[in-house]
Design an enzyme around this catalytic site. Structure first.
Site, PDB file in Angstrom:
ATOM      1  N   ASN A 108       0.860  -1.176   0.000  1.00 45.99           N
ATOM      2  CA  ASN A 108       0.000   0.000   0.000  1.00 45.99           C
ATOM      3  C   ASN A 108       0.900   1.230   0.000  1.00 45.99           C
ATOM      4  O   ASN A 108       1.778   1.353   0.860  1.00 45.99           O
ATOM      5  CB  ASN A 108      -0.907  -0.001   1.233  1.00 45.99           C
ATOM      6  CG  ASN A 108      -1.870  -1.170   1.244  1.00 45.99           C
ATOM      7  OD1 ASN A 108      -2.415  -1.536   0.200  1.00 45.99           O
ATOM      8  ND2 ASN A 108      -2.080  -1.780   2.405  1.00 45.99           N
TER       9      ASN A 108
ATOM     10  N   HIS B 199       3.142  -6.783   2.370  1.00 43.23           N
ATOM     11  CA  HIS B 199       2.249  -7.734   3.032  1.00 43.23           C
ATOM     12  C   HIS B 199       2.332  -9.064   2.278  1.00 43.23           C
ATOM     13  O   HIS B 199       2.152  -9.091   1.055  1.00 43.23           O
ATOM     14  CB  HIS B 199       0.800  -7.255   2.956  1.00 43.23           C
ATOM     15  CG  HIS B 199       0.498  -5.973   3.675  1.00 43.23           C
ATOM     16  ND1 HIS B 199      -0.098  -5.939   4.915  1.00 43.23           N
ATOM     17  CD2 HIS B 199       0.699  -4.681   3.325  1.00 43.23           C
ATOM     18  CE1 HIS B 199      -0.272  -4.677   5.288  1.00 43.23           C
ATOM     19  NE2 HIS B 199       0.211  -3.891   4.341  1.00 43.23           N
TER      20      HIS B 199
ATOM     21  N   HIS C 246       6.626  -1.559   3.468  1.00 41.37           N
ATOM     22  CA  HIS C 246       6.441  -2.949   3.900  1.00 41.37           C
ATOM     23  C   HIS C 246       5.638  -3.693   2.859  1.00 41.37           C
ATOM     24  O   HIS C 246       4.762  -3.117   2.204  1.00 41.37           O
ATOM     25  CB  HIS C 246       5.771  -3.024   5.272  1.00 41.37           C
ATOM     26  CG  HIS C 246       4.541  -2.196   5.404  1.00 41.37           C
ATOM     27  ND1 HIS C 246       4.581  -0.830   5.615  1.00 41.37           N
ATOM     28  CD2 HIS C 246       3.228  -2.520   5.326  1.00 41.37           C
ATOM     29  CE1 HIS C 246       3.348  -0.354   5.680  1.00 41.37           C
ATOM     30  NE2 HIS C 246       2.510  -1.360   5.495  1.00 41.37           N
TER      31      HIS C 246
END
Ligand code: DGP
Length: 114
Positions: free
Chosen positions: A87, A102, A100
């Protein structure tokens, strides 16, 4: 104490359920999992968002995808399929500004994502 939450987990200042680490990456379980397996793979280096990734980080980002595939196998989600999601920015729902990836698996996913 790190100002960034994920820097804090990387440096072990903040508790995290770490499942993998090497010289450049750390992977830990998401505190609010959206699937039976939900890991976050982060670079040790603080990079705020995907937009701040630099030319010199290209190998690092490639390593993240390699480790994601290894972890998917380790976590038993590679056979049925899994998803790797980044995101970027508020419109995409980024809430922690340390880039990051996911890694989600263990259930069926719909497309397109919400
Ligand atoms: P995103 O919305 O893409 O920025 O994802 C941030 C994720 O981080 C979200 O799924 C929840 C997770 N998260 C937030 N705080 C913590 C924490 O303190 N520990 C862990 N393990 N995960 C966290």
């Amino acid at each position: 104490m790190s100002a960034c939450l994920f820097c804090g987990i990387v440096k072990r200042e903040i508790k995290g359920d770490i499942v993998y680490q090497d010289d450049s990456l750390v992977a830990f379980r998401d505190i609010n999992p959206k699937a039976p397996v939900h890991l976050l793979i982060v670079p040790r280096k603080h990079i705020s968002t995907l937009l701040e990734v630099e030319q010199g980080d290209r190998g690092l980002i490639g390593d993240i995808f390699y480790v994601a595939a290894q972890l998917a196998t380790d976590q038993g989600i590679s056979k049925d399929g899994f998803r790797v999601v980044v995101n970027c920015g508020p419109g995409a729902g980024q809430s922690v500004y340390h880039v990051h990836f996911h890694l989600l698996g263990g259930r069926l996913f719909t497309w397109p994502p919400g």
